[in-house]
Each structure stands twice: as C-alpha cells, then as structure tokens.
Design an enzyme around this catalytic site. Structure first.
Site, PDB file in Angstrom:
ATOM      1  N   LYS A 185      17.885  45.979  48.822  1.00 34.76           N
ATOM      2  CA  LYS A 185      16.418  45.904  49.870  1.00 34.76           C
ATOM      3  C   LYS A 185      16.947  47.357  50.642  1.00 34.76           C
ATOM      4  O   LYS A 185      17.821  47.701  51.433  1.00 34.76           O
ATOM      5  CB  LYS A 185      17.030  44.455  50.149  1.00 34.76           C
ATOM      6  CG  LYS A 185      15.716  44.493  51.620  1.00 34.76           C
ATOM      7  CD  LYS A 185      15.912  43.087  52.395  1.00 34.76           C
ATOM      8  CE  LYS A 185      16.877  43.368  53.265  1.00 34.76           C
ATOM      9  NZ  LYS A 185      15.910  43.992  54.224  1.00 34.76           N
ATOM     10  N   GLY A 239      25.039  49.526  58.510  1.00 30.81           N
ATOM     11  CA  GLY A 239      24.314  49.035  59.449  1.00 30.81           C
ATOM     12  C   GLY A 239      24.569  48.689  61.744  1.00 30.81           C
ATOM     13  O   GLY A 239      26.240  49.141  60.554  1.00 30.81           O
ATOM     14  N   SER A 240      24.035  48.018  61.607  1.00 29.49           N
ATOM     15  CA  SER A 240      24.845  47.742  62.800  1.00 29.49           C
ATOM     16  C   SER A 240      25.899  46.695  62.658  1.00 29.49           C
ATOM     17  O   SER A 240      26.161  45.955  61.782  1.00 29.49           O
ATOM     18  CB  SER A 240      24.185  47.504  64.107  1.00 29.49           C
ATOM     19  OG  SER A 240      23.148  45.837  64.122  1.00 29.49           O
ATOM     20  N   THR A 241      26.970  46.635  63.916  1.00 32.00           N
ATOM     21  CA  THR A 241      28.222  46.146  63.732  1.00 32.00           C
ATOM     22  C   THR A 241      27.837  44.616  64.397  1.00 32.00           C
ATOM     23  O   THR A 241      28.084  43.774  63.143  1.00 32.00           O
ATOM     24  CB  THR A 241      29.558  46.368  64.366  1.00 32.00           C
ATOM     25  OG1 THR A 241      29.826  47.901  64.162  1.00 32.00           O
ATOM     26  CG2 THR A 241      30.219  45.822  64.920  1.00 32.00           C
ATOM     27  N   GLY A 244      26.615  43.528  60.814  1.00 32.85           N
ATOM     28  CA  GLY A 244      27.082  43.306  59.711  1.00 32.85           C
ATOM     29  C   GLY A 244      28.664  41.771  59.788  1.00 32.85           C
ATOM     30  O   GLY A 244      28.440  41.054  59.125  1.00 32.85           O
ATOM     31  N   CYS A 295      26.117  57.516  61.908  1.00 30.36           N
ATOM     32  CA  CYS A 295      26.825  56.174  62.389  1.00 30.36           C
ATOM     33  C   CYS A 295      28.332  57.036  62.590  1.00 30.36           C
ATOM     34  O   CYS A 295      29.265  56.740  63.551  1.00 30.36           O
ATOM     35  CB  CYS A 295      27.406  54.973  61.485  1.00 30.36           C
ATOM     36  SG  CYS A 295      27.574  55.451  59.787  1.00 30.36           S
ATOM     37  N   GLU A 391      27.157  51.749  70.667  1.00 37.16           N
ATOM     38  CA  GLU A 391      26.581  52.749  69.585  1.00 37.16           C
ATOM     39  C   GLU A 391      25.568  53.296  70.083  1.00 37.16           C
ATOM     40  O   GLU A 391      23.878  52.352  70.649  1.00 37.16           O
ATOM     41  CB  GLU A 391      26.755  52.214  67.902  1.00 37.16           C
ATOM     42  CG  GLU A 391      25.998  53.296  67.729  1.00 37.16           C
ATOM     43  CD  GLU A 391      26.783  52.668  65.934  1.00 37.16           C
ATOM     44  OE1 GLU A 391      26.487  53.548  65.038  1.00 37.16           O
ATOM     45  OE2 GLU A 391      26.196  52.066  65.616  1.00 37.16           O
TER      46      GLU A 391
END
Length: 488
Positions: A185, A239-241, A244, A295, A391
């Site tokens: 995706k 992707g972002s933490t 996640g 990242c 971030e």
C-alpha cells in the site's frame, strides 16, 4: 495536455490478483511544488484490501512461487529491466507527485532503488537455502540435523511518502526473492508513484497473478485490515514512530512478525579537530536534501562550545547557496515539502523553538508558491527541548554545543531514536571510537556513505525493528525450519 486536463483523469490503477482495476472512488494527488491537483488514484477500501490479501494467500498456498527460485530470479530481472525501460516516465511522475528534484531521481529517489531489485536477483544465484548442522549422538544413535530457510508467507507492506520507490522496492524485492507474496500500500500523499510499480509488474513481468498486489488508500481502515488480517503473516511498515507503535499493537492480536522502519533524530558530531568548513557544508546540504524529508538525515549538529558561533555562520552561509524552486529544473537543489499540513507542522516546531529560547540564525519562513520552507538554522538549542527531541521532517537543523567527547556522545544518545548519525574528525581512529559509542543502526565517518543495496539499514530503540537491504533484508521474510533424521 494541460494540468487541468490531467487532473480529471484517473492516471493509475490498483493491482489485485493480476488485474489492473479502478474503483468508484478516487484519491487526489497534489503537485507539492504548485499545490495544484496533479492526478487521481483509485481509492481502495476494505473490500479491495480483503481481495488483495485473499489473492496473495491463494498465490502463496497454491502456486510454486515460494519454491521456484529460478522463476523468482527471472521475474526480478524482468522487473529490473522494466524499471529501466520506463525510467523517464517514472522520473517525471516522481518529480511532479513527490516533489523530488530531477537530480535526486538520478539517485535515491528513483534510479538507485532499481539496483535493489538487481541485487536480490543476483543473490538468488548462490543463496544457501539449507544450513547443515552435522550429526549428534543421542541415546546411542546418530542424528543428522539441518536448517532450511523458507518463505514466511503473505506480507502486508505499507510505505511512506518521502521516497516511495526506494521504500517500496526495499520491501518488494527481498520479499519476492524470499518467495513471499505481498500486498503493498502506497502513501496517500504519493499514491501514483506506488501504483506505477504495480502497473509495470502486471504489464512487463511473468510474476504470477496474486503474488504482488498494490493498493492506494487514505482510509485508515485499510491499513488496519492489512495489519490484523489472519491471512497476513508478516507486516512491514515505513513511517512515523507513533504509527509504528499502533501497527505493532494491532498485529499483536495474531502474533504476526512485524518489521518497522521508523523515525530518526540523528546527530552529526563535529570533533574539535574537524575541518569545520567541510563539515558545515556537509551538514547544511544534507539537511535540505528532499527538503529534509528523510528519516536518516542528521538533524542535530553537535559542535564544540568554543566553535558554536563559527559553525553557525558557516552553515548559514551554505544555506544561502541552496537553490529552491521548480524540482523539474536540474539547477534546483531543494524541492518542496509534501503538503501544506507538513509545512504547518514544521513551521509550528520552529516557532515554538524560538519562543522557548533557541536562536533563529536563518530561515523560519514559508515560501510560495507550493509547499516550500526556507532552510532553517536554530542555534543555542537545549538538547532536551522539543526541537531537539522531535522528528521535524523538514529543512531544519539545530545546533547544540558540547564540552568534550563524552558530552557529545551523551547528547547524541539522548534520544528515543537511534537510526543514524555522523562524525567528523581529523583523527580517524578517534572518530570511529566516537561512532561506536553512539547507539544507532547506521553511521557515517567523515562523509562515508553506508547506503547501498548490500548494506543492512535500520535503527536502534524507537527507530524500528529489523533491517532492510542486504542479506539481512531478505532474512526478514524467511522462516527457519530445523529438521533432523536418524542416520541409518
């Protein structure tokens, strides 16, 4: 054809069970350099996700994809050649939808990721699928033991918007090499780039129907379905933490293998014997690469306290040479942020940092048209402050003074992230000693480039779980089965 004419055309299709399909819903894709609609992608829903997962399950369970190594190698080489044959169309798509500069598409935004596909095709030529453990004696009999490596099953792969080709191929190629089937995706901000890979696979390779399925969707229910479906064996996400964490929690209900590439807040350490001019140039031009949307970029610059103001001036001077604008112009170095939403997030972090006491040396402003943000340097930054801990994902560099090597390492490790880092120093052994003390999965010493298809990439702590690329990258998609038999 005008931009408006392009905007009313569904430019790409989903790939489900070998068929390229559209839906009755569409997802708009914007050109971040102008803010205008670039095209539309089909919007997948839960029904399409279920169909894709069912196709992947069927392809894994009923075809010989998982066991036919020769077929997999041939198909990967076909994919590599098809990517090369379609590179110019992909280049223009990537510039327009991702906001990547033309020069970046010559490297990690487009052409360099092709080499990941070739790397895994070549790896299959001599990969050892069996490891012999020899014999042991048990109760007077000899037992021969060995370990076989086999495909883990159906993979759900979800990628971010910043480097869509790199992220997709770093999951797709090793998963296919391992013998897995996959549902991929793309990110809602860059759906067309990922769907283009699906079309190339469907039209130019012998990959069997259902082995690769490609979706685009902004519906969070689709991602949730992919990460919780009982027929999915492995979840891989970039992707972002925070997202996640949600994926890891969602996958825990069925104890899926979870492989996460998440955020970073990497530090570049300038030792007191470093060439400050060279290091400042490296730091400045690194942080504005793809407008800071990387990242592993080094977003914290740690400098000896006595050199703080000198380095600030050097970085600011380099920022003055950064050319931003039309990413299709080969002279442009920095393109836009992906969206107005992301630009607002970046600006909010910068403005709060200044309010909290950081010194704005340069930048800190939105640039028009499109979603551009000026290269920004914040000095005298508190290492515990929001801007030093969160971030940003924008062209923002924070300058933090330190007292000695131990203090620099302490500050570098003062982060929940551990993805990357860098160190500059005239004494190579001292620099490497510092690098080894920083808890990060990748590290550059005096400008060394670690990023290559054969080199594992990933992070410590909340920067993720697992590794992409290299042999380790394929191991993420393999199970190990230990067998034994009595020796006659």
């Amino acid at each position: 054809m005008s931009t408006q004419e392009k905007a009313v055309t569904v430019t790409r299709r989903l790939l489900i069970d070998g068929e390229l399909i559209e839906t009755d819903r569409t997802l708009a894709s914007l050109n971040p350099a102008t803010g205008e609609v670039y095209g539309f992608a089909p919007e997948a829903g839960v029904a399409e996700a279920d169909a894709a997962i069912a196709a992947a399950r069927r392809a894994f369970d009923t075809t010989d994809w998982a066991t036919d190594v020769e077929l997999r190698a041939r198909c990967l080489r076909q994919l590599y050649q098809a990517l090369r044959d379609n590179v110019e169309e992909l280049r223009e798509l990537t510039i327009a939808e991702v906001g990547a500069t033309r020069n970046l598409t010559l490297g990690n935004q487009l052409e360099a990721p092709f080499e990941i596909v070739r790397y895994y095709a070549d790896l299959l030529d001599d990969y050892a699928w069996t490891e012999d453990l020899g014999n042991v004696e048990v109760r007077g009999q000899q037992h021969h033991r060995w370990v076989e490596h086999e495909a883990a099953g159906v993979v759900a792969a979800i990628v971010a918007y910043n480097y869509p080709h790199q992220l997709a191929l770093a999951k797709l190629a090793p998963a296919l090499a391992a013998g897995c089937t996959i549902v991929l995706k793309g990110a809602p901000d860059t759906p067309l780039a990922t769907l283009a890979l699906g079309e190339i696979i469907a039209e130019h390779t012998d990959i069997p129907a259902g082995v690769v399925n490609v979706l685009s969707s902004s519906d969070v229910a689709v991602g949730k379905r992919m990460t919780t479906h009982p027929d999915v064996d492995v979840v891989t996400f970039t992707g972002s933490t925070p997202v996640g964490r949600e994926i890891m929690a969602a996958a825990s209900g069925t104890l899926k293998r979870v492989f996460l590439e998440l955020g970073g807040k990497s530090a570049m350490i300038l030792l007191d014997d470093a060439d400050f001019t060279t290091a400042a140039m490296f730091a400045a031009f690194s942080i504005v690469t793809h407008a800071g949307q990387g990242c592993a970029l080094t977003t914290r610059l740690l400098v000896p306290a006595a050199a703080h103001d000198q380095v600030a001036q050097l970085v600011a001077a380099n920022f003055g040479h950064v050319r931003h604008g039309d990413p299709g112009d080969s002279s442009t170095y920095m393109g836009p942020l992906i969206s107005e939403r992301q630009r607002d997030k970046v600006d909010g972090l910068v403005q709060r940092a200044v309010a909290d006491g950081a010194t704005l040396v340069t930048g800190g402003e939105k640039l028009e048209p499109g979603f551009f943000y000026a290269p920004t340097l914040l000095a005298n930054v508190d290492p515990d402050s929001e801007i030093a801990q969160e971030e940003v994902f924008g062209p923002v560099l924070v300058l933090i003074p330190y007292t000695d090597d131990d203090d620099a390492v302490r500050i570098a490790n003062n982060s929940r992230y551990g993805l990357s880092g860098a160190v500059f120093g005239a004494d190579s052994e001292r620099a490497k000693a510092v690098a080894r003390r920083v808890r990060a999965g990748t590290f550059s010493v005096n400008g060394g480039n670690y990023f290559h298809p054969d080199a594992p990439f990933g992070g410590y702590k909340q920067s993720g779980i697992g590794r992409e690329m290299g042999r380790d990258g394929m191991a993420e998609f393999l199970e190990r089965k230990t067998l034994a038999e009595i020796v006659p």
